[in-house]
Design a protein around this motif. Structure first.
Motif, short mmCIF file in Angstrom:
data_model
loop_
_atom_site.label_atom_id
_atom_site.label_comp_id
_atom_site.label_asym_id
_atom_site.label_seq_id
_atom_site.Cartn_x
_atom_site.Cartn_y
_atom_site.Cartn_z
N VAL A 184 -0.31 1.55 -7.32
CA VAL A 184 0.34 0.31 -6.89
C VAL A 184 1.85 0.56 -6.85
CG1 VAL A 184 0.81 -2.09 -7.51
CG2 VAL A 184 -1.49 -1.13 -7.83
N VAL A 185 2.47 0.12 -5.78
CA VAL A 185 3.92 0.21 -5.62
C VAL A 185 4.45 -1.22 -5.49
CG1 VAL A 185 5.82 1.05 -4.20
CG2 VAL A 185 3.76 2.46 -4.50
N ASP A 186 5.27 -1.61 -6.45
CA ASP A 186 5.86 -2.95 -6.44
C ASP A 186 7.29 -2.87 -5.92
OD1 ASP A 186 3.73 -4.55 -7.53
OD2 ASP A 186 4.12 -3.58 -9.45
N LEU A 187 7.61 -3.80 -5.02
CA LEU A 187 8.96 -3.87 -4.46
C LEU A 187 9.85 -4.73 -5.34
CD1 LEU A 187 8.04 -4.49 -0.72
CD2 LEU A 187 8.53 -2.30 -1.85
N TYR A 188 11.14 -4.38 -5.37
CA TYR A 188 12.14 -5.15 -6.09
C TYR A 188 13.03 -5.87 -5.09
CZ TYR A 188 11.43 -2.47 -10.44
OH TYR A 188 10.92 -1.90 -11.57
N GLY A 189 13.18 -7.14 -5.24
CA GLY A 189 14.20 -7.89 -4.51
C GLY A 189 14.05 -7.95 -3.01
N ARG A 190 15.02 -8.62 -2.42
CA ARG A 190 15.00 -8.87 -0.98
C ARG A 190 15.38 -7.64 -0.16
NH1 ARG A 190 18.03 -14.32 -1.93
NH2 ARG A 190 16.27 -15.57 -2.65
N HIS A 191 16.21 -6.78 -0.73
CA HIS A 191 16.67 -5.60 0.02
C HIS A 191 15.50 -4.75 0.47
CE1 HIS A 191 17.84 -1.35 0.40
NE2 HIS A 191 18.82 -1.87 1.12
N ALA A 192 14.58 -4.46 -0.43
CA ALA A 192 13.44 -3.61 -0.09
C ALA A 192 12.57 -4.28 0.97
CB ALA A 192 12.62 -3.29 -1.33
N ALA A 193 12.29 -5.56 0.80
CA ALA A 193 11.46 -6.27 1.77
C ALA A 193 12.12 -6.28 3.15
CB ALA A 193 11.19 -7.69 1.29
N ARG A 194 13.43 -6.54 3.19
CA ARG A 194 14.14 -6.54 4.47
C ARG A 194 14.14 -5.17 5.11
NH1 ARG A 194 18.13 -10.69 2.42
NH2 ARG A 194 19.09 -8.99 1.30
N ALA A 195 14.32 -4.13 4.31
CA ALA A 195 14.31 -2.76 4.84
C ALA A 195 12.95 -2.42 5.45
CB ALA A 195 14.68 -1.76 3.75
N ILE A 233 3.37 10.64 -4.97
CA ILE A 233 3.49 9.41 -4.20
C ILE A 233 4.88 8.80 -4.36
CG2 ILE A 233 2.62 7.70 -5.87
CD1 ILE A 233 1.79 7.97 -2.09
N ASP A 234 5.51 8.99 -5.49
CA ASP A 234 6.88 8.53 -5.69
C ASP A 234 7.81 9.22 -4.69
OD1 ASP A 234 9.02 7.16 -6.78
OD2 ASP A 234 9.01 8.25 -8.67
N ARG A 235 7.66 10.51 -4.55
CA ARG A 235 8.45 11.29 -3.60
C ARG A 235 8.25 10.80 -2.17
NH1 ARG A 235 5.84 14.95 -0.83
NH2 ARG A 235 4.36 15.48 -2.48
N GLU A 236 7.00 10.58 -1.81
CA GLU A 236 6.69 10.21 -0.44
C GLU A 236 7.12 8.78 -0.11
OE1 GLU A 236 5.51 11.32 3.35
OE2 GLU A 236 5.83 12.52 1.55
N VAL A 237 6.97 7.86 -1.04
CA VAL A 237 7.41 6.48 -0.82
C VAL A 237 8.92 6.46 -0.57
CG1 VAL A 237 7.78 4.24 -1.96
CG2 VAL A 237 5.51 5.31 -1.99
N ALA A 238 9.66 7.16 -1.40
CA ALA A 238 11.12 7.21 -1.23
C ALA A 238 11.50 7.79 0.14
CB ALA A 238 11.75 8.03 -2.35
N TRP A 239 10.84 8.88 0.52
CA TRP A 239 11.18 9.55 1.77
C TRP A 239 10.71 8.76 2.99
CZ3 TRP A 239 8.23 11.67 5.72
CH2 TRP A 239 8.95 12.38 6.68
N ARG A 296 14.12 4.71 -5.57
CA ARG A 296 13.31 4.45 -6.76
C ARG A 296 14.15 3.74 -7.81
NH1 ARG A 296 12.12 8.99 -10.65
NH2 ARG A 296 12.92 10.10 -8.87
N ASN A 297 13.54 2.83 -8.54
CA ASN A 297 14.14 2.03 -9.60
C ASN A 297 15.13 0.98 -9.11
OD1 ASN A 297 12.61 3.36 -11.55
ND2 ASN A 297 14.20 4.90 -11.85
N ARG A 298 15.55 1.07 -7.86
CA ARG A 298 16.37 0.01 -7.28
C ARG A 298 15.54 -0.85 -6.33
NH1 ARG A 298 20.67 0.43 -2.49
NH2 ARG A 298 18.68 0.47 -1.44
N ASP A 299 14.73 -0.19 -5.49
CA ASP A 299 13.95 -0.88 -4.47
C ASP A 299 12.47 -1.03 -4.81
OD1 ASP A 299 16.18 -1.14 -2.76
OD2 ASP A 299 15.86 0.90 -2.00
N TYR A 300 11.96 -0.13 -5.64
CA TYR A 300 10.53 -0.15 -5.94
C TYR A 300 10.25 0.57 -7.25
CZ TYR A 300 10.17 4.79 -4.78
OH TYR A 300 10.33 6.15 -4.80
N ILE A 301 9.03 0.37 -7.73
CA ILE A 301 8.54 1.10 -8.88
C ILE A 301 7.07 1.45 -8.62
CG2 ILE A 301 7.88 -0.96 -10.18
CD1 ILE A 301 8.73 0.63 -12.72
#
Length: 154
Positions: free
Chosen positions: A98-109, A51-57, A63-68
């Motif tokens: 569960v995938v948690d987003l980090y910061g505004r960049h991920a939400a905006r993207a 799921i980590d691979r698929e979320v990133a793609w 990963r680790n910048r936009d989500y965990i």
């Protein structure tokens, strides 16, 4: 004929809009359905790695910048389910992360991608969004069986 099956992981990407929680689904132009990000487990790969691979793609996030992705699954589910539109039961071996987003960049993207949709729990339960976009029957069946996403206000 072999039984239809899914062995893999499903991402539970949640975001709060004021006091209301919503869940990320993506529109699939091939099936014309909204579904959560899911990944079939590849040989030698853990459910979490898949799921980590698929979320990133799929979401074009880093990963680790936009989500965990949570270190342990919220639920492991393994059973055949009768899915509307399928002739035979679908056998699921699935873990929900569960995938948690980090910061505004991920939400905006995510907001900028027209394929993404933040769905209310009641829409997921009903099987369609307020504007009529259908939710994947397999996802709706899985959520009903596992009760992972409670529908508030019922």
């Amino acid at each position: 004929m072999t039984q239809s099956q899914f062995v893999g992981s499903i991402a539970l990407v949640r975001r709060w809009f004021g006091e209301e929680e919503r869940w990320l689904a993506r529109w699939d132009d091939r099936t014309h359905l909204l579904d959560f990000v899911r990944a079939e487990r590849l040989e030698g790969e853990s459910y979490r790695e898949s799921i980590d691979r698929e979320v990133a793609w799929a979401l074009r996030l880093e990963r680790n910048r936009d989500y965990i992705v949570s270190s342990t699954p919220r639920l492991h589910f393994q059973a055949p389910l009768d899915v509307p539109g399928q002739c035979e039961p679908v056998f699921y071996v699935v873990q929900f992360f569960v995938v948690d987003l980090y910061g505004r960049h991920a939400a905006r993207a995510l907001d900028a991608d027209v394929l993404n949709r933040w769905c209310r729990p009641t829409e997921l339960k009903a099987g369609h969004t307020a504007d009529g976009r259908p939710i994947a029957p397999g996802l709706q069946t899985l959520l009903a069986r596992t009760e992972l996403i409670p529908c508030y206000g019922e």
